[in-house]
Design a protein around this motif. Sequence first.
Motif, PDB file in Angstrom:
ATOM      1  N   ASN A  28       0.814  -1.215   0.000  1.00  0.00           N
ATOM      2  CA  ASN A  28       0.000   0.000   0.000  1.00  0.00           C
ATOM      3  C   ASN A  28       0.852   1.272   0.000  1.00  0.00           C
ATOM      4  OD1 ASN A  28       0.969  -0.425   2.570  1.00  0.00           O
ATOM      5  ND2 ASN A  28      -0.886   0.286   3.595  1.00  0.00           N
ATOM      6  N   GLN A  29       2.155   1.136   0.081  1.00  0.00           N
ATOM      7  CA  GLN A  29       3.063   2.289   0.082  1.00  0.00           C
ATOM      8  C   GLN A  29       3.799   2.385  -1.249  1.00  0.00           C
ATOM      9  OE1 GLN A  29       3.741   4.739   2.363  1.00  0.00           O
ATOM     10  NE2 GLN A  29       1.960   3.942   3.427  1.00  0.00           N
ATOM     11  N   LYS A  30       3.939   3.598  -1.736  1.00  0.00           N
ATOM     12  CA  LYS A  30       4.696   3.814  -2.967  1.00  0.00           C
ATOM     13  C   LYS A  30       6.165   4.011  -2.635  1.00  0.00           C
ATOM     14  CE  LYS A  30       1.158   5.709  -5.934  1.00  0.00           C
ATOM     15  NZ  LYS A  30       0.842   6.763  -6.889  1.00  0.00           N
ATOM     16  N   VAL A  31       7.014   3.554  -3.529  1.00  0.00           N
ATOM     17  CA  VAL A  31       8.451   3.734  -3.372  1.00  0.00           C
ATOM     18  C   VAL A  31       8.813   5.142  -3.816  1.00  0.00           C
ATOM     19  CG1 VAL A  31      10.720   2.972  -4.165  1.00  0.00           C
ATOM     20  CG2 VAL A  31       8.942   1.292  -3.691  1.00  0.00           C
ATOM     21  N   ALA A  32       9.433   5.890  -2.905  1.00  0.00           N
ATOM     22  CA  ALA A  32       9.876   7.249  -3.229  1.00  0.00           C
ATOM     23  C   ALA A  32      11.237   7.221  -3.913  1.00  0.00           C
ATOM     24  CB  ALA A  32       9.935   8.108  -1.964  1.00  0.00           C
ATOM     25  N   LEU A  33      12.104   6.293  -3.465  1.00  0.00           N
ATOM     26  CA  LEU A  33      13.448   6.216  -4.018  1.00  0.00           C
ATOM     27  C   LEU A  33      14.010   4.816  -3.806  1.00  0.00           C
ATOM     28  CD1 LEU A  33      16.008   7.679  -5.181  1.00  0.00           C
ATOM     29  CD2 LEU A  33      16.644   8.129  -2.804  1.00  0.00           C
ATOM     30  N   ALA A  34      14.631   4.286  -4.835  1.00  0.00           N
ATOM     31  CA  ALA A  34      15.360   3.023  -4.740  1.00  0.00           C
ATOM     32  C   ALA A  34      16.756   3.275  -5.284  1.00  0.00           C
ATOM     33  CB  ALA A  34      14.659   1.929  -5.534  1.00  0.00           C
ATOM     34  N   THR A  35      17.767   2.809  -4.548  1.00  0.00           N
ATOM     35  CA  THR A  35      19.148   3.020  -4.979  1.00  0.00           C
ATOM     36  C   THR A  35      19.940   1.727  -4.847  1.00  0.00           C
ATOM     37  OG1 THR A  35      19.862   3.733  -2.775  1.00  0.00           O
ATOM     38  CG2 THR A  35      19.198   5.465  -4.308  1.00  0.00           C
ATOM     39  N   ILE A  36      21.001   1.659  -5.615  1.00  0.00           N
ATOM     40  CA  ILE A  36      21.947   0.567  -5.495  1.00  0.00           C
ATOM     41  C   ILE A  36      23.265   1.177  -5.051  1.00  0.00           C
ATOM     42  CG2 ILE A  36      22.557   0.681  -7.953  1.00  0.00           C
ATOM     43  CD1 ILE A  36      23.142  -2.338  -7.812  1.00  0.00           C
ATOM     44  N   GLU A  37      23.873   0.551  -4.069  1.00  0.00           N
ATOM     45  CA  GLU A  37      25.178   1.005  -3.586  1.00  0.00           C
ATOM     46  C   GLU A  37      26.186  -0.079  -3.927  1.00  0.00           C
ATOM     47  OE1 GLU A  37      27.505   2.118   0.522  1.00  0.00           O
ATOM     48  OE2 GLU A  37      25.340   2.334   0.479  1.00  0.00           O
ATOM     49  N   SER A  38      27.062   0.237  -4.838  1.00  0.00           N
ATOM     50  CA  SER A  38      28.086  -0.721  -5.252  1.00  0.00           C
ATOM     51  C   SER A  38      29.355  -0.441  -4.481  1.00  0.00           C
ATOM     52  CB  SER A  38      28.352  -0.607  -6.752  1.00  0.00           C
ATOM     53  OG  SER A  38      27.196  -0.914  -7.475  1.00  0.00           O
ATOM     54  N   GLY A  39      29.739  -1.394  -3.675  1.00  0.00           N
ATOM     55  CA  GLY A  39      30.974  -1.274  -2.915  1.00  0.00           C
ATOM     56  C   GLY A  39      32.097  -2.016  -3.601  1.00  0.00           C
ATOM     57  N   VAL A  40      33.246  -2.032  -2.970  1.00  0.00           N
ATOM     58  CA  VAL A  40      34.397  -2.722  -3.525  1.00  0.00           C
ATOM     59  C   VAL A  40      34.143  -4.227  -3.556  1.00  0.00           C
ATOM     60  CG1 VAL A  40      36.849  -3.205  -3.197  1.00  0.00           C
ATOM     61  CG2 VAL A  40      35.970  -0.928  -2.741  1.00  0.00           C
ATOM     62  N   VAL A  41      33.559  -4.765  -2.491  1.00  0.00           N
ATOM     63  CA  VAL A  41      33.367  -6.205  -2.380  1.00  0.00           C
ATOM     64  C   VAL A  41      31.930  -6.621  -2.702  1.00  0.00           C
ATOM     65  CG1 VAL A  41      33.506  -8.161  -0.801  1.00  0.00           C
ATOM     66  CG2 VAL A  41      35.181  -6.327  -0.652  1.00  0.00           C
ATOM     67  N   ASN A  42      30.963  -5.864  -2.229  1.00  0.00           N
ATOM     68  CA  ASN A  42      29.577  -6.270  -2.431  1.00  0.00           C
ATOM     69  C   ASN A  42      28.715  -5.078  -2.800  1.00  0.00           C
ATOM     70  OD1 ASN A  42      29.354  -4.895  -0.040  1.00  0.00           O
ATOM     71  ND2 ASN A  42      28.921  -6.688   1.198  1.00  0.00           N
ATOM     72  N   ARG A  43      27.451  -5.343  -2.985  1.00  0.00           N
ATOM     73  CA  ARG A  43      26.510  -4.269  -3.275  1.00  0.00           C
ATOM     74  C   ARG A  43      25.264  -4.460  -2.421  1.00  0.00           C
ATOM     75  NH1 ARG A  43      25.573  -6.685  -8.964  1.00  0.00           N
ATOM     76  NH2 ARG A  43      24.249  -8.389  -8.360  1.00  0.00           N
ATOM     77  N   SER A  44      24.546  -3.374  -2.248  1.00  0.00           N
ATOM     78  CA  SER A  44      23.316  -3.429  -1.473  1.00  0.00           C
ATOM     79  C   SER A  44      22.303  -2.494  -2.109  1.00  0.00           C
ATOM     80  CB  SER A  44      23.573  -3.030  -0.020  1.00  0.00           C
ATOM     81  OG  SER A  44      24.029  -1.698   0.050  1.00  0.00           O
ATOM     82  N   TYR A  45      21.059  -2.668  -1.695  1.00  0.00           N
ATOM     83  CA  TYR A  45      19.964  -1.869  -2.229  1.00  0.00           C
ATOM     84  C   TYR A  45      19.269  -1.163  -1.085  1.00  0.00           C
ATOM     85  CZ  TYR A  45      20.687  -4.931  -6.241  1.00  0.00           C
ATOM     86  OH  TYR A  45      21.244  -5.618  -7.293  1.00  0.00           O
TER      87      TYR A  45
END
Length: 148
Positions: A49-66
């Motif tokens: 029921n909630q809209k996404v205001a912002l989605a980002t990807i963070e690419s690090g040296v070893v891994n990535r996260s959202y």
Amino acid sequence: MKRTMRIMMIAIYCILSCNILATAGNDKPISVTTLPIKAQILLTNYFGNQKVALATIESGVVNRSYDVVLQNGTKLEFNKKGELTEVDCKQGVVPVKLIPLSIKNYLQNNYPRQSVKKLEIKKNEYEVELSNGMDLTFNKHFQLIDID
């Protein structure tokens, strides 16, 4: 000759190190459909029921996260597989189904009038922030190990 080669190798190493560090930690906006499937399913099932205001990807040296921020201020973090690592509900409460059963039972028995505002899932522990500001830490076996 050996000295020149050594200096060249050090210079190349320094340039590569600086380049890696410069690109680490960059958040790039993405669409929700770019998130891993597990993350998309969790968003639909628990925050549909909630809209996404912002989605980002963070690419690090070893891994990535959202990272995902909903319009009501709720922040969610996912690892590279799309598994939930943190949910921080500013205006609401963490959906009960996201809280492991053993932790939910402990909270019902010991803090029945408190709701969960934040849940952080780490490799070997769970951190829970209650609506009264109290922080509880559980180990991977769901035993309470710290109260803050």
